[in-house]
Design an enzyme around this catalytic site. Structure first.
Site, PDB file in Angstrom:
ATOM      1  N   CYS A 131       0.844  -1.187   0.000  1.00  0.00           N
ATOM      2  CA  CYS A 131       0.000   0.000   0.000  1.00  0.00           C
ATOM      3  C   CYS A 131       0.883   1.242   0.000  1.00  0.00           C
ATOM      4  O   CYS A 131       1.890   1.289   0.725  1.00  0.00           O
ATOM      5  CB  CYS A 131      -0.919   0.005   1.221  1.00  0.00           C
ATOM      6  SG  CYS A 131      -2.005   1.449   1.332  1.00  0.00           S
ATOM      7  N   HIS A 173      -9.163  -3.340  -2.414  1.00  0.00           N
ATOM      8  CA  HIS A 173      -8.180  -2.562  -1.649  1.00  0.00           C
ATOM      9  C   HIS A 173      -8.552  -1.076  -1.635  1.00  0.00           C
ATOM     10  O   HIS A 173      -8.564  -0.438  -0.564  1.00  0.00           O
ATOM     11  CB  HIS A 173      -6.800  -2.773  -2.277  1.00  0.00           C
ATOM     12  CG  HIS A 173      -5.687  -2.079  -1.588  1.00  0.00           C
ATOM     13  ND1 HIS A 173      -4.672  -2.745  -0.927  1.00  0.00           N
ATOM     14  CD2 HIS A 173      -5.387  -0.753  -1.447  1.00  0.00           C
ATOM     15  CE1 HIS A 173      -3.817  -1.869  -0.420  1.00  0.00           C
ATOM     16  NE2 HIS A 173      -4.226  -0.653  -0.723  1.00  0.00           N
ATOM     17  N   GLU A 174      -8.864  -0.516  -2.812  1.00  0.00           N
ATOM     18  CA  GLU A 174      -9.155   0.912  -2.883  1.00  0.00           C
ATOM     19  C   GLU A 174     -10.514   1.253  -2.261  1.00  0.00           C
ATOM     20  O   GLU A 174     -10.656   2.281  -1.602  1.00  0.00           O
ATOM     21  CB  GLU A 174      -9.095   1.397  -4.335  1.00  0.00           C
ATOM     22  CG  GLU A 174      -7.734   1.243  -4.986  1.00  0.00           C
ATOM     23  CD  GLU A 174      -6.604   1.867  -4.189  1.00  0.00           C
ATOM     24  OE1 GLU A 174      -6.825   2.902  -3.523  1.00  0.00           O
ATOM     25  OE2 GLU A 174      -5.484   1.317  -4.221  1.00  0.00           O
ATOM     26  N   HIS A 177     -10.215   1.535   1.464  1.00  0.00           N
ATOM     27  CA  HIS A 177      -9.658   2.826   1.891  1.00  0.00           C
ATOM     28  C   HIS A 177     -10.755   3.838   2.176  1.00  0.00           C
ATOM     29  O   HIS A 177     -10.642   4.651   3.105  1.00  0.00           O
ATOM     30  CB  HIS A 177      -8.756   3.402   0.794  1.00  0.00           C
ATOM     31  CG  HIS A 177      -7.308   3.068   0.936  1.00  0.00           C
ATOM     32  ND1 HIS A 177      -6.573   3.371   2.062  1.00  0.00           N
ATOM     33  CD2 HIS A 177      -6.446   2.469   0.077  1.00  0.00           C
ATOM     34  CE1 HIS A 177      -5.314   2.971   1.882  1.00  0.00           C
ATOM     35  NE2 HIS A 177      -5.215   2.419   0.697  1.00  0.00           N
TER      36      HIS A 177
END
Length: 218
Positions: A131, A173-174, A177
């Site tokens: 990351c 993953h994004e 966030h």
């Protein structure tokens, strides 16, 4: 899994002021690192806090930062902006064996607003992830192999797309966030590796050797 993140305390006006300040800078903004509270807050649902011009400029800037890093995705909170916006693009050339094992194929540039994903089926995959907000670390994360993503395009169109393999991993993953979650919340912590150690020992298509020698996912 970490508990649900508290929502950002930023007002719409504060979000817009933050974006305007970043857009006015002469150099690329720095990527926020783990420990900054913005990464642990639920980003604000995008509902027109920015003008169309500001949104377009921010998307362009985020793409520049992502390429410069370099990375395959960047979420607005990583620039200190608590807004549900992320950019994704994977055009890196990778080894054929690695691409085959990780089911990694090119992902054309994509902007997502207010994304939500859900797993398609029960199949999962476990690979090392890194990351841009946790510099110099890598860890194995088990994630759904395929997901359906609901999001808004920058023009306000509602979109649903399905992703599989490495593209699905980037999407998850994004999106995480934007909801105050980092990959380490899902990671097998015994796999956690400094990037130099990862590059020397575990940078191979699969995780079998790392799993055996580091003692995770028995």
């Amino acid at each position: 899994m970490s508990p649900a993140a508290a929502p950002t305390p930023f007002s719409p006006a504060h979000i817009r002021e933050t974006v305007q300040k970043i857009l006015a800078e002469e150099s690329l903004p720095l990527i926020v690192q783990a420990g900054h509270p913005v990464l642990r807050q639920g980003a604000a649902h995008y509902d027109g806090q920015l003008s169309d011009a500001e949104l377009g400029q921010l998307i362009g800037l985020m793409r520049q930062v992502m390429h410069s890093a370099p990375g395959v995705g960047l979420a607005a909170p990583q620039l200190g902006i608590p807004l549900q916006l992320a950019v994704l693009e994977d055009r890196f050339e990778v080894d054929g064996d690695l691409a085959a094992v990780r089911k990694r194929s090119p992902l054309e540039f994509l902007t997502i607003l207010n994304p939500r994903y859900r797993a398609l089926g029960a199949e999962t995959a476990a690979f090392y992830e890194g990351c841009l907000s946790l510099a110099s670390l890598q860890a194995v994360v088990v994630r759904p192999e395929s997901v359906a993503l609901d999001f808004l395009a920058p023009d306000g169109t509602s979109v649903q797309r399905e992703f599989t393999g490495w593209q699905a991993r980037i999407v998850q993953h994004e999106t995480d966030h934007l909801h105050g979650s980092l990959y380490i919340d899902r990671a097998e912590l015994r796999s956690l590796s400094n990037t130099a150690e990862y590059s020397e020992r575990w940078a191979e298509p699969g995780i079998a050797r790392a799993r055996h020698e580091l003692g995770f996912l028995p």
